[in-house]
Design a protein around this motif. Structure first.
Motif, short mmCIF file in Angstrom:
data_model
loop_
_atom_site.label_atom_id
_atom_site.label_comp_id
_atom_site.label_asym_id
_atom_site.label_seq_id
_atom_site.Cartn_x
_atom_site.Cartn_y
_atom_site.Cartn_z
N ASP A 66 -25.25 83.06 -3.08
CA ASP A 66 -23.90 83.61 -3.18
C ASP A 66 -23.20 83.06 -4.42
N LYS A 67 -22.11 83.72 -4.80
CA LYS A 67 -21.30 83.21 -5.90
C LYS A 67 -20.93 81.77 -5.62
N GLY A 68 -21.00 80.95 -6.66
CA GLY A 68 -20.69 79.53 -6.50
C GLY A 68 -21.91 78.68 -6.21
N ASP A 69 -23.02 79.29 -5.80
CA ASP A 69 -24.26 78.54 -5.59
C ASP A 69 -24.90 78.22 -6.94
N ASN A 85 -26.99 83.45 -19.00
CA ASN A 85 -25.94 84.46 -19.17
C ASN A 85 -25.79 85.32 -17.92
N PHE A 86 -26.90 85.72 -17.33
CA PHE A 86 -26.87 86.49 -16.08
C PHE A 86 -26.16 85.69 -14.99
N GLU A 90 -22.66 86.69 -12.99
CA GLU A 90 -22.67 86.97 -11.56
C GLU A 90 -21.89 85.95 -10.72
N GLY A 91 -21.40 84.89 -11.36
CA GLY A 91 -20.62 83.88 -10.64
C GLY A 91 -21.43 82.75 -10.05
#
Length: 128
Positions: A66-69, A85-86, A90-91
């Motif tokens: 998930d975002k933040g992982d 960069n990816f 994506e966060g």
């Protein structure tokens, strides 16, 4: 619950695991499945970077964290640059392992020189 997806060609050392758990609050480590690990560990050094193969890895990443992982990204320089960069887009949080290096050299009985390079994990550092 924080996850760390492992996008590199090795197995985490115990020092790396402990550091990730203590300093990054990682609860789960996610290795690539064999097919994707084979892609990452064998980036073709000839011609252009094969983005279509990296896209398979990206899809796995999106489905498993998930975002933040965190994503530990190390390997072929061009592939690393592309995936960092990816990850940022994506966060996800792209990191790499810093190491302290030592070199031991000794002359053997038959006058050949043995050279040993030692690497010790120091910390995880964010790509900036």
């Amino acid at each position: 619950m924080m996850k760390m997806l492992l996008l590199f060609s090795h197995i985490l050392t115990q020092d790396q695991k402990v550091d990730a758990i203590k300093k990054l609050n990682i609860d789960e480590f996610i290795y690539l499945p064999e097919e994707l690990q084979n892609i990452w560990s064998n980036i073709n050094p000839y011609g252009e970077l094969e983005i279509d193969k990296l896209n398979k890895i990206k899809e796995f990443i999106k489905k498993n964290i998930d975002k933040g992982d965190y994503i530990l990204i190390q390997g072929d320089f061009g592939a690393v640059y592309h995936m960092v960069n990816f990850a940022k887009k994506e966060g996800f949080v792209p990191v790499y392992s810093t190491t302290k290096r030592a070199h031991k050299e000794s002359t053997l009985d038959d006058n050949t020189v043995e050279s040993i390079k030692l690497f010790k994990h120091v910390c995880f550092r964010r790509y900036v």
